[in-house]
Write a protein that holds these residues in place. Structure first.
Motif, PDB file in Angstrom:
ATOM      1  N   ILE A  43      -8.934   0.444   1.322  1.00  0.00           N
ATOM      2  CA  ILE A  43      -8.897   1.775   1.963  1.00  0.00           C
ATOM      3  C   ILE A  43      -8.132   2.760   1.077  1.00  0.00           C
ATOM      4  O   ILE A  43      -8.553   3.914   0.910  1.00  0.00           O
ATOM      5  CB  ILE A  43      -8.278   1.675   3.378  1.00  0.00           C
ATOM      6  CG1 ILE A  43      -9.225   0.916   4.318  1.00  0.00           C
ATOM      7  CG2 ILE A  43      -7.961   3.064   3.936  1.00  0.00           C
ATOM      8  CD1 ILE A  43      -8.608   0.527   5.660  1.00  0.00           C
ATOM      9  N   PHE A  44      -7.038   2.303   0.483  1.00  0.00           N
ATOM     10  CA  PHE A  44      -6.310   3.182  -0.448  1.00  0.00           C
ATOM     11  C   PHE A  44      -7.243   3.651  -1.573  1.00  0.00           C
ATOM     12  O   PHE A  44      -7.278   4.832  -1.923  1.00  0.00           O
ATOM     13  CB  PHE A  44      -5.117   2.451  -1.066  1.00  0.00           C
ATOM     14  CG  PHE A  44      -3.850   2.451  -0.258  1.00  0.00           C
ATOM     15  CD1 PHE A  44      -3.476   3.560   0.506  1.00  0.00           C
ATOM     16  CD2 PHE A  44      -2.990   1.364  -0.281  1.00  0.00           C
ATOM     17  CE1 PHE A  44      -2.294   3.568   1.238  1.00  0.00           C
ATOM     18  CE2 PHE A  44      -1.808   1.364   0.442  1.00  0.00           C
ATOM     19  CZ  PHE A  44      -1.456   2.457   1.202  1.00  0.00           C
ATOM     20  N   ALA A  45      -7.992   2.712  -2.151  1.00  0.00           N
ATOM     21  CA  ALA A  45      -8.899   3.065  -3.251  1.00  0.00           C
ATOM     22  C   ALA A  45      -9.940   4.076  -2.774  1.00  0.00           C
ATOM     23  O   ALA A  45     -10.245   5.056  -3.468  1.00  0.00           O
ATOM     24  CB  ALA A  45      -9.578   1.815  -3.803  1.00  0.00           C
TER      25      ALA A  45
ATOM     26  N   ASP B 223      -1.450  -1.349  -6.770  1.00  0.00           N
ATOM     27  CA  ASP B 223      -0.470  -2.334  -6.313  1.00  0.00           C
ATOM     28  C   ASP B 223      -0.155  -2.038  -4.858  1.00  0.00           C
ATOM     29  O   ASP B 223       0.212  -0.909  -4.515  1.00  0.00           O
ATOM     30  CB  ASP B 223       0.802  -2.229  -7.174  1.00  0.00           C
ATOM     31  CG  ASP B 223       1.741  -3.400  -6.949  1.00  0.00           C
ATOM     32  OD1 ASP B 223       1.437  -4.277  -6.112  1.00  0.00           O
ATOM     33  OD2 ASP B 223       2.791  -3.447  -7.616  1.00  0.00           O
ATOM     34  N   THR B 224      -0.298  -3.017  -4.008  1.00  0.00           N
ATOM     35  CA  THR B 224      -0.132  -2.806  -2.579  1.00  0.00           C
ATOM     36  C   THR B 224       0.884  -3.797  -2.026  1.00  0.00           C
ATOM     37  O   THR B 224       0.828  -4.984  -2.349  1.00  0.00           O
ATOM     38  CB  THR B 224      -1.482  -2.992  -1.848  1.00  0.00           C
ATOM     39  OG1 THR B 224      -2.489  -2.291  -2.580  1.00  0.00           O
ATOM     40  CG2 THR B 224      -1.427  -2.449  -0.449  1.00  0.00           C
TER      41      THR B 224
ATOM     42  N   LEU C  56       1.334   5.718  -2.395  1.00  0.00           N
ATOM     43  CA  LEU C  56       0.399   5.660  -1.276  1.00  0.00           C
ATOM     44  C   LEU C  56       1.095   5.059  -0.053  1.00  0.00           C
ATOM     45  O   LEU C  56       1.912   4.144  -0.194  1.00  0.00           O
ATOM     46  CB  LEU C  56      -0.806   4.786  -1.656  1.00  0.00           C
ATOM     47  CG  LEU C  56      -1.535   5.219  -2.932  1.00  0.00           C
ATOM     48  CD1 LEU C  56      -2.331   4.061  -3.510  1.00  0.00           C
ATOM     49  CD2 LEU C  56      -2.442   6.405  -2.641  1.00  0.00           C
ATOM     50  N   THR C  57       0.746   5.577   1.101  1.00  0.00           N
ATOM     51  CA  THR C  57       1.409   5.130   2.327  1.00  0.00           C
ATOM     52  C   THR C  57       0.401   5.031   3.469  1.00  0.00           C
ATOM     53  O   THR C  57      -0.440   5.911   3.612  1.00  0.00           O
ATOM     54  CB  THR C  57       2.497   6.144   2.758  1.00  0.00           C
ATOM     55  OG1 THR C  57       3.313   6.445   1.627  1.00  0.00           O
ATOM     56  CG2 THR C  57       3.374   5.597   3.862  1.00  0.00           C
ATOM     57  N   MET C  58       0.535   3.993   4.277  1.00  0.00           N
ATOM     58  CA  MET C  58      -0.186   3.930   5.556  1.00  0.00           C
ATOM     59  C   MET C  58       0.841   3.984   6.675  1.00  0.00           C
ATOM     60  O   MET C  58       1.848   3.267   6.618  1.00  0.00           O
ATOM     61  CB  MET C  58      -0.989   2.638   5.669  1.00  0.00           C
ATOM     62  CG  MET C  58      -2.258   2.667   4.868  1.00  0.00           C
ATOM     63  SD  MET C  58      -3.344   1.294   5.248  1.00  0.00           S
ATOM     64  CE  MET C  58      -4.581   1.579   3.976  1.00  0.00           C
ATOM     65  N   LEU C  59       0.576   4.845   7.633  1.00  0.00           N
ATOM     66  CA  LEU C  59       1.485   4.981   8.776  1.00  0.00           C
ATOM     67  C   LEU C  59       0.785   4.501  10.038  1.00  0.00           C
ATOM     68  O   LEU C  59      -0.372   4.870  10.286  1.00  0.00           O
ATOM     69  CB  LEU C  59       1.894   6.439   8.965  1.00  0.00           C
ATOM     70  CG  LEU C  59       2.782   7.033   7.893  1.00  0.00           C
ATOM     71  CD1 LEU C  59       1.962   7.906   6.972  1.00  0.00           C
ATOM     72  CD2 LEU C  59       3.890   7.841   8.539  1.00  0.00           C
ATOM     73  N   ASN C  60       1.508   3.708  10.828  1.00  0.00           N
ATOM     74  CA  ASN C  60       0.938   3.282  12.102  1.00  0.00           C
ATOM     75  C   ASN C  60       1.321   4.268  13.205  1.00  0.00           C
ATOM     76  O   ASN C  60       1.952   5.298  12.947  1.00  0.00           O
ATOM     77  CB  ASN C  60       1.337   1.841  12.425  1.00  0.00           C
ATOM     78  CG  ASN C  60       2.845   1.669  12.602  1.00  0.00           C
ATOM     79  OD1 ASN C  60       3.567   2.643  12.788  1.00  0.00           O
ATOM     80  ND2 ASN C  60       3.302   0.430  12.545  1.00  0.00           N
ATOM     81  N   GLU C  61       0.949   3.939  14.437  1.00  0.00           N
ATOM     82  CA  GLU C  61       1.175   4.877  15.548  1.00  0.00           C
ATOM     83  C   GLU C  61       2.662   5.095  15.817  1.00  0.00           C
ATOM     84  O   GLU C  61       3.051   6.109  16.385  1.00  0.00           O
ATOM     85  CB  GLU C  61       0.469   4.355  16.805  1.00  0.00           C
ATOM     86  CG  GLU C  61      -1.039   4.412  16.674  1.00  0.00           C
ATOM     87  CD  GLU C  61      -1.765   3.672  17.794  1.00  0.00           C
ATOM     88  OE1 GLU C  61      -1.102   3.054  18.651  1.00  0.00           O
ATOM     89  OE2 GLU C  61      -3.011   3.704  17.796  1.00  0.00           O
TER      90      GLU C  61
ATOM     91  N   GLU D 254       5.731   3.993  11.466  1.00  0.00           N
ATOM     92  CA  GLU D 254       6.218   3.037  10.465  1.00  0.00           C
ATOM     93  C   GLU D 254       5.211   2.944   9.319  1.00  0.00           C
ATOM     94  O   GLU D 254       4.069   3.392   9.452  1.00  0.00           O
ATOM     95  CB  GLU D 254       6.389   1.651  11.109  1.00  0.00           C
ATOM     96  CG  GLU D 254       7.381   1.645  12.249  1.00  0.00           C
ATOM     97  CD  GLU D 254       7.173   0.487  13.221  1.00  0.00           C
ATOM     98  OE1 GLU D 254       8.123   0.150  13.938  1.00  0.00           O
ATOM     99  OE2 GLU D 254       6.047  -0.058  13.278  1.00  0.00           O
ATOM    100  N   THR D 255       5.657   2.338   8.225  1.00  0.00           N
ATOM    101  CA  THR D 255       4.804   2.235   7.039  1.00  0.00           C
ATOM    102  C   THR D 255       4.543   0.754   6.725  1.00  0.00           C
ATOM    103  O   THR D 255       5.179   0.181   5.844  1.00  0.00           O
ATOM    104  CB  THR D 255       5.458   2.922   5.832  1.00  0.00           C
ATOM    105  OG1 THR D 255       6.790   2.403   5.669  1.00  0.00           O
ATOM    106  CG2 THR D 255       5.534   4.415   6.037  1.00  0.00           C
ATOM    107  N   PRO D 256       3.608   0.149   7.439  1.00  0.00           N
ATOM    108  CA  PRO D 256       3.353  -1.289   7.231  1.00  0.00           C
ATOM    109  C   PRO D 256       2.728  -1.609   5.874  1.00  0.00           C
ATOM    110  O   PRO D 256       2.848  -2.739   5.397  1.00  0.00           O
ATOM    111  CB  PRO D 256       2.401  -1.658   8.370  1.00  0.00           C
ATOM    112  CG  PRO D 256       1.803  -0.378   8.822  1.00  0.00           C
ATOM    113  CD  PRO D 256       2.782   0.700   8.530  1.00  0.00           C
ATOM    114  N   VAL D 257       2.066  -0.643   5.271  1.00  0.00           N
ATOM    115  CA  VAL D 257       1.453  -0.873   3.957  1.00  0.00           C
ATOM    116  C   VAL D 257       1.794   0.302   3.046  1.00  0.00           C
ATOM    117  O   VAL D 257       1.607   1.462   3.429  1.00  0.00           O
ATOM    118  CB  VAL D 257      -0.091  -1.013   4.048  1.00  0.00           C
ATOM    119  CG1 VAL D 257      -0.670  -1.400   2.692  1.00  0.00           C
ATOM    120  CG2 VAL D 257      -0.494  -2.041   5.096  1.00  0.00           C
ATOM    121  N   ILE D 258       2.310  -0.019   1.882  1.00  0.00           N
ATOM    122  CA  ILE D 258       2.585   1.022   0.890  1.00  0.00           C
ATOM    123  C   ILE D 258       1.971   0.573  -0.440  1.00  0.00           C
ATOM    124  O   ILE D 258       1.633  -0.605  -0.611  1.00  0.00           O
ATOM    125  CB  ILE D 258       4.098   1.293   0.710  1.00  0.00           C
ATOM    126  CG1 ILE D 258       4.828   0.006   0.313  1.00  0.00           C
ATOM    127  CG2 ILE D 258       4.695   1.889   1.976  1.00  0.00           C
ATOM    128  CD1 ILE D 258       6.286   0.217  -0.058  1.00  0.00           C
ATOM    129  N   GLY D 259       1.844   1.507  -1.355  1.00  0.00           N
ATOM    130  CA  GLY D 259       1.262   1.120  -2.637  1.00  0.00           C
ATOM    131  C   GLY D 259       1.508   2.156  -3.709  1.00  0.00           C
ATOM    132  O   GLY D 259       2.050   3.243  -3.448  1.00  0.00           O
TER     133      GLY D 259
END
Lengths: 147, 138
Positions: free
Chosen positions: B67-69, B85-86, B118-123, B126-131
Protein backbone atom coordinates in the motif's frame (compact mmCIF):
# COMPACT_ATOMS: atom_id res chain seq x y z
CA UNK A 1 17.00 -20.84 27.96
CA UNK A 2 20.14 -18.70 27.86
CA UNK A 3 21.43 -17.75 24.43
CA UNK A 4 24.93 -16.53 23.71
CA UNK A 5 24.18 -14.04 20.92
CA UNK A 6 27.83 -13.73 19.89
CA UNK A 7 28.16 -17.51 19.57
CA UNK A 8 24.95 -17.72 17.51
CA UNK A 9 26.23 -14.92 15.27
CA UNK A 10 29.54 -16.67 14.75
CA UNK A 11 27.87 -19.94 13.85
CA UNK A 12 25.11 -18.65 11.57
CA UNK A 13 25.73 -15.19 10.11
CA UNK A 14 26.80 -15.15 6.48
CA UNK A 15 26.21 -18.80 5.62
CA UNK A 16 23.72 -19.65 2.86
CA UNK A 17 21.16 -22.17 4.08
CA UNK A 18 18.44 -22.27 1.45
CA UNK A 19 17.84 -21.87 -2.27
CA UNK A 20 14.37 -21.83 -3.78
CA UNK A 21 13.01 -20.99 -7.23
CA UNK A 22 9.78 -19.20 -8.08
CA UNK A 23 7.94 -19.07 -11.42
CA UNK A 24 6.34 -15.70 -12.08
CA UNK A 25 2.82 -15.57 -13.50
CA UNK A 26 1.10 -12.50 -14.95
CA UNK A 27 -2.28 -13.06 -13.31
CA UNK A 28 -0.71 -13.40 -9.86
CA UNK A 29 1.31 -10.21 -10.34
CA UNK A 30 -1.81 -8.27 -11.38
CA UNK A 31 -3.93 -9.57 -8.49
CA UNK A 32 -1.16 -8.87 -5.99
CA UNK A 33 -0.97 -5.29 -7.30
CA UNK A 34 -4.77 -4.95 -7.12
CA UNK A 35 -4.73 -6.07 -3.49
CA UNK A 36 -2.15 -3.38 -2.71
CA UNK A 37 -4.36 -0.70 -4.25
CA UNK A 38 -2.08 -0.02 -7.21
CA UNK A 39 -3.49 2.30 -9.85
CA UNK A 40 -0.75 2.21 -12.51
CA UNK A 41 -1.31 0.06 -15.61
CA UNK A 42 2.32 -1.14 -15.66
CA UNK A 43 1.48 -3.16 -12.51
CA UNK A 44 -2.17 -4.07 -13.27
CA UNK A 45 -2.43 -4.73 -16.99
CA UNK A 46 -0.54 -7.79 -18.30
CA UNK A 47 -0.88 -6.26 -21.77
CA UNK A 48 1.05 -3.13 -20.81
CA UNK A 49 4.45 -2.98 -22.57
CA UNK A 50 6.22 -2.44 -19.22
CA UNK A 51 4.12 -4.88 -17.16
CA UNK A 52 6.04 -5.96 -14.06
CA UNK A 53 5.73 -6.85 -10.39
CA UNK A 54 5.03 -4.12 -7.83
CA UNK A 55 8.13 -2.94 -5.95
CA UNK A 56 7.57 -5.10 -2.88
CA UNK A 57 6.68 -8.33 -4.68
CA UNK A 58 9.92 -10.03 -3.64
CA UNK A 59 8.89 -9.51 0.01
CA UNK A 60 6.34 -12.24 -0.58
CA UNK A 61 8.87 -14.96 -1.41
CA UNK A 62 9.71 -17.49 1.24
CA UNK A 63 12.34 -20.18 1.09
CA UNK A 64 11.84 -23.79 2.06
CA UNK A 65 13.48 -23.00 5.39
CA UNK A 66 13.14 -19.74 7.29
CA UNK A 67 16.06 -20.37 9.62
CA UNK A 68 19.20 -22.51 9.35
CA UNK A 69 19.22 -26.02 10.70
CA UNK A 70 20.23 -26.11 14.37
CA UNK A 71 19.32 -22.44 14.84
CA UNK A 72 18.58 -22.08 18.58
CA UNK A 73 15.16 -20.47 18.17
CA UNK A 74 11.74 -21.42 16.90
CA UNK A 75 10.30 -19.40 14.01
CA UNK A 76 6.82 -19.99 15.44
CA UNK A 77 7.78 -18.09 18.59
CA UNK A 78 9.06 -15.11 16.65
CA UNK A 79 7.20 -12.14 15.26
CA UNK A 80 7.63 -10.21 12.08
CA UNK A 81 9.14 -6.82 12.87
CA UNK A 82 9.49 -5.60 9.32
CA UNK A 83 10.74 -6.03 5.82
CA UNK A 84 13.05 -4.02 3.65
CA UNK A 85 13.08 -4.59 -0.10
CA UNK A 86 15.69 -3.21 -2.46
CA UNK A 87 14.78 -3.40 -6.14
CA UNK A 88 17.59 -3.80 -8.64
CA UNK A 89 15.70 -4.87 -11.80
CA UNK A 90 12.06 -5.51 -12.69
CA UNK A 91 10.46 -8.91 -12.03
CA UNK A 92 8.28 -9.86 -15.01
CA UNK A 93 5.89 -12.66 -15.95
CA UNK A 94 7.71 -15.70 -17.29
CA UNK A 95 10.75 -15.03 -15.10
CA UNK A 96 12.19 -17.79 -12.98
CA UNK A 97 13.48 -16.18 -9.81
CA UNK A 98 15.98 -17.89 -7.54
CA UNK A 99 16.13 -16.79 -3.90
CA UNK A 100 19.15 -17.59 -1.75
CA UNK A 101 18.86 -17.15 2.00
CA UNK A 102 21.36 -16.40 4.69
CA UNK A 103 21.32 -14.78 8.11
CA UNK A 104 22.65 -11.28 7.59
CA UNK A 105 22.81 -10.11 11.20
CA UNK A 106 21.81 -10.98 14.75
CA UNK A 107 21.62 -8.46 17.57
CA UNK A 108 20.04 -7.97 20.94
CA UNK A 109 17.84 -5.16 22.21
CA UNK A 110 16.13 -4.77 25.53
CA UNK A 111 12.62 -3.38 25.64
CA UNK A 112 9.86 -3.10 28.22
CA UNK A 113 9.15 -6.80 27.90
CA UNK A 114 12.78 -7.78 28.43
CA UNK A 115 15.67 -8.81 26.18
CA UNK A 116 14.92 -9.64 22.57
CA UNK A 117 16.98 -11.17 19.80
CA UNK A 118 16.64 -9.61 16.34
CA UNK A 119 17.48 -11.85 13.41
CA UNK A 120 17.91 -10.30 9.97
CA UNK A 121 17.09 -12.96 7.40
CA UNK A 122 18.32 -11.86 3.96
CA UNK A 123 17.14 -13.30 0.65
CA UNK A 124 18.95 -12.30 -2.53
CA UNK A 125 17.07 -12.85 -5.77
CA UNK A 126 18.35 -13.42 -9.28
CA UNK A 127 16.43 -14.07 -12.47
CA UNK A 128 16.97 -16.72 -15.16
CA UNK A 129 19.72 -14.55 -16.71
CA UNK A 130 21.54 -14.48 -13.35
CA UNK A 131 20.77 -10.76 -13.01
CA UNK A 132 20.22 -9.66 -9.43
CA UNK A 133 16.65 -8.34 -9.16
CA UNK A 134 16.04 -7.76 -5.45
CA UNK A 135 17.30 -8.09 -1.91
CA UNK A 136 14.87 -8.54 0.95
CA UNK A 137 15.77 -8.21 4.62
CA UNK A 138 13.24 -9.74 6.97
CA UNK A 139 13.59 -8.73 10.62
CA UNK A 140 12.43 -11.39 13.04
CA UNK A 141 12.17 -10.73 16.75
CA UNK A 142 12.31 -13.34 19.46
CA UNK A 143 11.86 -12.73 23.18
CA UNK A 144 14.89 -14.30 24.80
CA UNK A 145 12.98 -15.12 27.97
CA UNK A 146 10.56 -17.35 26.05
CA UNK A 147 13.15 -19.47 24.25
CA UNK B 1 -5.03 9.72 -10.99
CA UNK B 2 -2.80 11.99 -13.01
CA UNK B 3 -0.69 10.06 -15.53
CA UNK B 4 1.78 12.93 -15.74
CA UNK B 5 5.13 11.99 -14.25
CA UNK B 6 6.27 13.99 -11.23
CA UNK B 7 9.74 15.23 -12.05
CA UNK B 8 12.54 15.64 -9.56
CA UNK B 9 12.44 19.41 -10.17
CA UNK B 10 8.77 19.45 -9.12
CA UNK B 11 9.59 18.18 -5.63
CA UNK B 12 11.00 19.96 -2.61
CA UNK B 13 12.21 18.89 0.78
CA UNK B 14 9.20 18.63 3.09
CA UNK B 15 6.67 17.96 0.31
CA UNK B 16 3.93 15.63 1.46
CA UNK B 17 1.91 12.88 -0.11
CA UNK B 18 -1.67 14.08 0.45
CA UNK B 19 -3.19 12.07 3.28
CA UNK B 20 -5.47 9.35 1.96
CA UNK B 21 -7.22 6.21 3.12
CA UNK B 22 -5.82 2.75 2.56
CA UNK B 23 -8.23 0.14 1.26
CA UNK B 24 -8.03 -2.51 3.98
CA UNK B 25 -11.53 -3.89 3.52
CA UNK B 26 -11.61 -7.62 4.16
CA UNK B 27 -12.62 -8.20 0.52
CA UNK B 28 -9.44 -6.43 -0.62
CA UNK B 29 -7.35 -8.35 1.88
CA UNK B 30 -8.81 -11.53 0.32
CA UNK B 31 -7.61 -10.42 -3.13
CA UNK B 32 -4.13 -9.87 -1.71
CA UNK B 33 -3.97 -13.09 0.31
CA UNK B 34 -5.17 -15.19 -2.64
CA UNK B 35 -2.46 -13.68 -4.84
CA UNK B 36 0.25 -13.96 -2.20
CA UNK B 37 -0.71 -17.40 -0.90
CA UNK B 38 -1.24 -15.99 2.62
CA UNK B 39 -4.55 -17.77 3.08
CA UNK B 40 -4.24 -18.16 6.86
CA UNK B 41 -7.42 -17.57 8.82
CA UNK B 42 -5.96 -14.73 10.91
CA UNK B 43 -5.77 -12.64 7.70
CA UNK B 44 -9.08 -13.67 6.18
CA UNK B 45 -11.63 -14.16 8.92
CA UNK B 46 -12.47 -11.75 11.75
CA UNK B 47 -13.88 -14.44 14.01
CA UNK B 48 -10.94 -16.79 13.53
CA UNK B 49 -8.52 -13.94 14.21
CA UNK B 50 -10.36 -13.02 17.42
CA UNK B 51 -10.07 -16.63 18.56
CA UNK B 52 -6.31 -16.22 18.08
CA UNK B 53 -6.29 -13.16 20.34
CA UNK B 54 -6.37 -10.47 17.64
CA UNK B 55 -8.94 -7.63 17.59
CA UNK B 56 -9.97 -8.76 14.10
CA UNK B 57 -8.53 -10.05 10.83
CA UNK B 58 -5.00 -8.73 10.40
CA UNK B 59 -3.82 -6.96 7.26
CA UNK B 60 -0.65 -8.80 6.19
CA UNK B 61 2.47 -6.76 6.84
CA UNK B 62 3.61 -7.01 3.25
CA UNK B 63 0.20 -5.80 2.05
CA UNK B 64 0.72 -2.62 4.08
CA UNK B 65 4.18 -2.38 2.49
CA UNK B 66 2.54 -2.70 -0.93
CA UNK B 67 0.00 0.00 0.00
CA UNK B 68 2.88 2.37 0.74
CA UNK B 69 4.31 1.68 -2.73
CA UNK B 70 0.90 2.24 -4.34
CA UNK B 71 0.51 5.59 -2.56
CA UNK B 72 3.96 6.66 -3.78
CA UNK B 73 2.98 5.73 -7.35
CA UNK B 74 -0.24 7.75 -7.03
CA UNK B 75 1.80 10.74 -5.90
CA UNK B 76 4.53 10.32 -8.52
CA UNK B 77 3.29 8.26 -11.49
CA UNK B 78 6.08 6.50 -13.32
CA UNK B 79 8.57 6.76 -10.46
CA UNK B 80 10.77 3.87 -9.38
CA UNK B 81 10.57 2.77 -5.76
CA UNK B 82 14.15 1.59 -5.39
CA UNK B 83 14.04 0.72 -1.72
CA UNK B 84 11.16 0.33 0.71
CA UNK B 85 11.71 -0.44 4.37
CA UNK B 86 8.66 -1.10 6.50
CA UNK B 87 8.43 -1.59 10.25
CA UNK B 88 5.47 -3.55 11.62
CA UNK B 89 4.91 -2.15 15.11
CA UNK B 90 1.40 -3.45 15.79
CA UNK B 91 -1.29 -5.32 13.86
CA UNK B 92 -3.27 -3.38 11.30
CA UNK B 93 -6.88 -4.56 11.36
CA UNK B 94 -9.02 -5.14 8.27
CA UNK B 95 -12.27 -3.19 7.86
CA UNK B 96 -10.93 -0.26 9.89
CA UNK B 97 -10.09 3.27 8.79
CA UNK B 98 -6.40 3.54 7.98
CA UNK B 99 -4.81 6.78 6.79
CA UNK B 100 -1.52 6.96 4.91
CA UNK B 101 0.92 9.86 5.00
CA UNK B 102 4.29 10.49 3.44
CA UNK B 103 6.83 13.28 3.48
CA UNK B 104 10.04 13.97 1.55
CA UNK B 105 12.93 13.98 4.03
CA UNK B 106 15.97 14.10 1.76
CA UNK B 107 16.88 14.70 -1.87
CA UNK B 108 19.83 13.66 -4.05
CA UNK B 109 20.21 15.90 -7.11
CA UNK B 110 22.72 13.63 -8.85
CA UNK B 111 20.69 10.45 -8.54
CA UNK B 112 17.34 12.28 -8.90
CA UNK B 113 16.10 10.39 -5.87
CA UNK B 114 14.12 11.44 -2.81
CA UNK B 115 13.89 9.78 0.56
CA UNK B 116 10.49 9.64 2.19
CA UNK B 117 9.09 8.87 5.62
CA UNK B 118 5.83 6.93 5.47
CA UNK B 119 3.19 6.44 8.12
CA UNK B 120 -0.05 4.51 8.55
CA UNK B 121 -2.43 5.75 11.20
CA UNK B 122 -5.22 3.68 12.69
CA UNK B 123 -8.52 4.95 14.09
CA UNK B 124 -6.88 5.60 17.48
CA UNK B 125 -4.27 7.83 15.83
CA UNK B 126 -1.53 5.28 16.49
CA UNK B 127 1.09 4.38 13.90
CA UNK B 128 1.10 0.57 13.63
CA UNK B 129 3.11 0.65 10.39
CA UNK B 130 5.87 3.07 9.47
CA UNK B 131 8.41 3.05 6.69
CA UNK B 132 10.99 4.80 4.62
CA UNK B 133 11.42 4.78 0.85
CA UNK B 134 14.05 5.72 -1.67
CA UNK B 135 12.28 6.87 -4.84
CA UNK B 136 13.79 7.76 -8.21
CA UNK B 137 11.88 10.43 -10.12
CA UNK B 138 11.87 11.34 -13.77
Amino acid sequence: MQIDIEAVKKEHVGFAFDETTFDIKAETLANYARGCGETEARFLDPGHPDFRAVPNYASNFHGRRNLPENFPADILRSFDAGKCVENLAPIRPGDTITGRSHIHDIYEKTGRSGPMMFVVHRMEFTNQDDAKVAVVDWRLVMRLGEM
Amino acid sequence: MSEEARRFEDVDFGDEIPESFADVRLATVHVFTEASGMTFSRFNDHQAARKQGMPGAVVPGIMSQGIFAAKIHEWAPGCEVEKLDTVFRAPLIADTEVRVRGVVTDMDDGARTVEMDLTMLNEAGETPVIGTALVRLA
